[in-house]
Design a protein around this motif. Structure first.
Motif, PDB file in Angstrom:
ATOM      1  N   ALA A  12       0.841  -1.190   0.000  1.00 32.68           N
ATOM      2  CA  ALA A  12       0.000   0.000   0.000  1.00 32.68           C
ATOM      3  C   ALA A  12       0.880   1.246   0.000  1.00 32.68           C
ATOM      4  CB  ALA A  12      -0.915  -0.002   1.227  1.00 32.68           C
ATOM      5  N   ALA A  13       0.269   2.395  -0.230  1.00 33.77           N
ATOM      6  CA  ALA A  13       0.979   3.669  -0.200  1.00 33.77           C
ATOM      7  C   ALA A  13       0.420   4.514   0.938  1.00 33.77           C
ATOM      8  CB  ALA A  13       0.811   4.396  -1.529  1.00 33.77           C
ATOM      9  N   LEU A  14       1.265   5.349   1.529  1.00 36.23           N
ATOM     10  CA  LEU A  14       0.811   6.284   2.551  1.00 36.23           C
ATOM     11  C   LEU A  14       0.027   7.413   1.898  1.00 36.23           C
ATOM     12  CD1 LEU A  14       3.982   6.573   4.827  1.00 36.23           C
ATOM     13  CD2 LEU A  14       1.858   5.351   5.344  1.00 36.23           C
ATOM     14  N   LEU A  15      -1.107   7.760   2.489  1.00 38.83           N
ATOM     15  CA  LEU A  15      -1.923   8.855   1.983  1.00 38.83           C
ATOM     16  C   LEU A  15      -1.427  10.184   2.550  1.00 38.83           C
ATOM     17  CD1 LEU A  15      -5.472   7.243   2.414  1.00 38.83           C
ATOM     18  CD2 LEU A  15      -4.058   7.328   0.347  1.00 38.83           C
ATOM     19  N   PRO A  16      -1.706  11.297   1.880  1.00 42.24           N
ATOM     20  CA  PRO A  16      -1.297  12.605   2.400  1.00 42.24           C
ATOM     21  C   PRO A  16      -1.844  12.859   3.801  1.00 42.24           C
ATOM     22  CG  PRO A  16      -2.024  12.797   0.129  1.00 42.24           C
ATOM     23  CD  PRO A  16      -2.349  11.389   0.562  1.00 42.24           C
ATOM     24  N   THR A  17      -1.070  13.625   4.577  1.00 38.54           N
ATOM     25  CA  THR A  17      -1.401  13.851   5.992  1.00 38.54           C
ATOM     26  C   THR A  17      -2.780  14.460   6.192  1.00 38.54           C
ATOM     27  OG1 THR A  17       0.949  14.126   6.460  1.00 38.54           O
ATOM     28  CG2 THR A  17      -0.583  14.957   8.110  1.00 38.54           C
ATOM     29  N   ASP A  18      -3.253  15.282   5.255  1.00 34.63           N
ATOM     30  CA  ASP A  18      -4.531  15.972   5.437  1.00 34.63           C
ATOM     31  C   ASP A  18      -5.728  15.174   4.919  1.00 34.63           C
ATOM     32  OD1 ASP A  18      -3.940  16.133   2.776  1.00 34.63           O
ATOM     33  OD2 ASP A  18      -4.142  18.318   2.615  1.00 34.63           O
ATOM     34  N   THR A  19      -5.534  13.898   4.579  1.00 34.90           N
ATOM     35  CA  THR A  19      -6.637  13.072   4.093  1.00 34.90           C
ATOM     36  C   THR A  19      -7.618  12.767   5.228  1.00 34.90           C
ATOM     37  OG1 THR A  19      -5.142  12.012   2.505  1.00 34.90           O
ATOM     38  CG2 THR A  19      -7.237  10.894   2.958  1.00 34.90           C
ATOM     39  N   PRO A  20      -8.931  13.000   5.032  1.00 35.83           N
ATOM     40  CA  PRO A  20      -9.911  12.610   6.061  1.00 35.83           C
ATOM     41  C   PRO A  20      -9.815  11.118   6.347  1.00 35.83           C
ATOM     42  CG  PRO A  20     -10.923  13.992   4.374  1.00 35.83           C
ATOM     43  CD  PRO A  20      -9.563  13.626   3.855  1.00 35.83           C
ATOM     44  N   ALA A  21      -9.860  10.756   7.625  1.00 40.28           N
ATOM     45  CA  ALA A  21      -9.638   9.357   7.970  1.00 40.28           C
ATOM     46  C   ALA A  21     -10.275   9.033   9.304  1.00 40.28           C
ATOM     47  CB  ALA A  21      -8.139   9.066   8.028  1.00 40.28           C
ATOM     48  N   ILE A  22     -10.521   7.752   9.530  1.00 38.59           N
ATOM     49  CA  ILE A  22     -11.008   7.233  10.805  1.00 38.59           C
ATOM     50  C   ILE A  22      -9.809   7.019  11.720  1.00 38.59           C
ATOM     51  CG2 ILE A  22     -12.162   5.283  11.936  1.00 38.59           C
ATOM     52  CD1 ILE A  22     -13.680   4.876   9.280  1.00 38.59           C
ATOM     53  N   GLY A  23      -9.917   7.452  12.956  1.00 41.86           N
ATOM     54  CA  GLY A  23      -8.833   7.299  13.901  1.00 41.86           C
ATOM     55  C   GLY A  23      -8.706   5.882  14.421  1.00 41.86           C
ATOM     56  N   VAL A  24      -7.463   5.400  14.513  1.00 43.88           N
ATOM     57  CA  VAL A  24      -7.152   4.113  15.133  1.00 43.88           C
ATOM     58  C   VAL A  24      -6.323   4.426  16.371  1.00 43.88           C
ATOM     59  CG1 VAL A  24      -6.055   1.861  14.877  1.00 43.88           C
ATOM     60  CG2 VAL A  24      -7.170   2.941  12.905  1.00 43.88           C
ATOM     61  N   ALA A  25      -6.934   4.306  17.539  1.00 44.56           N
ATOM     62  CA  ALA A  25      -6.267   4.634  18.799  1.00 44.56           C
ATOM     63  C   ALA A  25      -5.433   3.446  19.243  1.00 44.56           C
ATOM     64  CB  ALA A  25      -7.295   4.991  19.864  1.00 44.56           C
TER      65      ALA A  25
END
Length: 464
Positions: A12-25
């Protein structure tokens, strides 16, 4: 994302830092309830979440959609804790974009995710890449992506079966790497090996696919010289001392040392480390035919030493010997060689822990520290000189195997050491090159053990 990562379809590739995403705590086993609201805490308890390594809880929002995920780290500071535990996540999460929260080491957590996303899909298409990670703020995204892509390159080489990966295909992989990074490459193959690389020629002579020595160079001529050597036995039947069928099943991985050397080279050149890099890969297939080398033969080596063949299934050390002699003549500052060399190392240390040999105490300390940083462990074993007598021959300078069943990994390392006597800083890695079962960040199949360690070592020394 780095160019190397972009070209790899197996991670996989890392998405840009400002991409909306679900948090994984990322939660420790103790105190994981802290910071959760009462509803989240109750739901996590109800699902049996404990914070143990790899445990997971999906928390719904008020609208019933997924709002947050809890992921257990266990105790990251405990002895034996798996620093790559977040490598489980790509196989646990549904399609979507995710952001890690509270990871103790965001760089290692991100790398583990990418390594865990790897799939070997050349022959059977999977569903890779559905769960994507947003790059954590503050990490060197290019660096993490570059390392993950290099590991994927090496894994792909090891996983490819021998009908599609012979000496020519190993050469093609090295040429593609050289072209991408602006390196020079020369290859000596077939009958042209006989004069200057007689051991490589002898081991590969019986195969329909010509043996070769691949020689890649990169970096300024006046920079410190470092040479990487990788055993490239595309398939090992054992030769006339033929292996039983059960022992041949994984012999496509006998070029794992070459895969490691190329993966390290990819990392080093991509990072632009301040060194003069040389990569030597003797690439052969050890086959059975009328012109195969035989037990009892005495072969000349590039170094001038004569070698009696006690066992044709100890071919890896022969091809490495000629490569080591070539490397040693160049007087490099350091030689690192990588090989799936002995079953004795696996008996001693198991499949997950490569054996490491060196006479240089400073190098030994640097390797141990780099392995700890990269979570790519090895275990140092002794170059016990009295065991060199086990390699004595009555008709040649030395035998390629010992005259008894003991200390097989040590005697193999002592054999190799005879061919690079001038290079004090010489490290030999005897590795398995395969994950027998899936672990976080380490899917079952081909593995470039010691590649991340070696890059960490070279980066610390030559990173500028």
């Amino acid at each position: 994302m780095s160019q190397a990562a972009a070209e790899s379809s197996s991670i996989a590739a890392l998405l840009p830092t400002d991409t909306p995403a679900i948090g994984v705590a990322c939660m420790r086993a103790s105190g994981w309830e802290d910071g959760l609201n009462p509803a989240e805490r109750a739901f996590a308890w109800a699902t049996g979440f404990t914070g143990k390594p790899g445990s997971i809880a999906f928390l719904p929002g008020a609208d019933g959609n997924l709002s947050r995920i809890l992921f257990g780290l266990g105790d990251p500071d405990a002895p034996g804790a798996d620093a790559l535990v977040t490598g489980r996540l790509p196989g646990l999460l549904p399609a979507g974009s995710y952001r890690l929260e509270g990871a103790p080491d965001p760089v290692m957590a991100s790398l583990a995710w990418l390594l865990g996303s790897y799939r070997f899909d050349r022959y059977r298409k999977g569903e890779n890449g559905k769960a994507a990670l947003v790059a954590p703020e503050g990490i060197e995204t290019e660096e993490v992506s570059r390392v993950a892509a290099a590991v994927a390159l090496g894994r792909d080489l090891v996983n490819t079966p021998a009908n599609d990966l012979g000496p020519a295909e190993i050469e093609a992989a090295a040429r593609a790497l050289a072209e991408r990074h602006g390196a020079a490459i020369t290859v000596v193959q077939g009958a042209d090996l006989e004069r200057d690389f007689p051991l490589i020629h002898a081991v590969g002579a019986a195969a329909a696919r010509a043996p070769r020595l691949i020689d890649l160079t990169w970096g300024p001529q006046d920079a410190p010289r470092v040479t990487l050597i990788g055993k490239g036995v595309a398939f090992d039947t054992g030769g006339l001392d033929i292996k039983p069928s059960s022992a041949m099943l994984l012999m496509k991985k006998d070029m794992g040392g070459a895969a490691v050397a190329l993966a390290v080279a990819d990392m080093v050149m991509g990072a632009g480390l301040k060194l003069r890099l040389r990569v030597l890969v003797p690439a052969v297939e050890n086959s059975v035919a009328g012109n195969a080398f035989r037990p009892g033969d005495v072969l000349r080596s590039r170094a001038g030493l004569s070698v009696e063949i006690g066992n044709t299934d100890a071919e890896g050390r022969l091809i490495l010997a000629d490569a080591l002699a070539l490397a040693d003549a160049d007087a490099p500052e350091m030689i690192l060689d990588f090989s799936t060399l002995t079953g004795a190392a696996r008996v001693a240390l198991g499949p997950d822990l490569p054996a490491f040999f060196t006479e240089d105490e400073d190098l030994a300390q640097e390797v141990a520290a780099a392995g700890a940083r990269a979570f790519d462990p090895v275990w140092r074993m002794p170059l016990h000189q009295p065991y060199a007598s086990l390699l004595e021959s009555k008709v040649a300078d030395l035998n390629n195997v010992s005259n008894g069943p003991f200390a097989g990994a040590i005697t193999a390392a002592l054999f190799l050491r005879r061919f690079a006597p001038k290079t004090k800083r010489h490290g030999h890695f005897d590795l398995y090159g395969w994950n027998p079962s899936t672990k976080p960040g380490r899917p079952e199949g081909g593995e470039v053990q010691t590649a991340r360690l070696s890059y960490a070592l070279l980066k610390a020394r030559y990173g500028g």
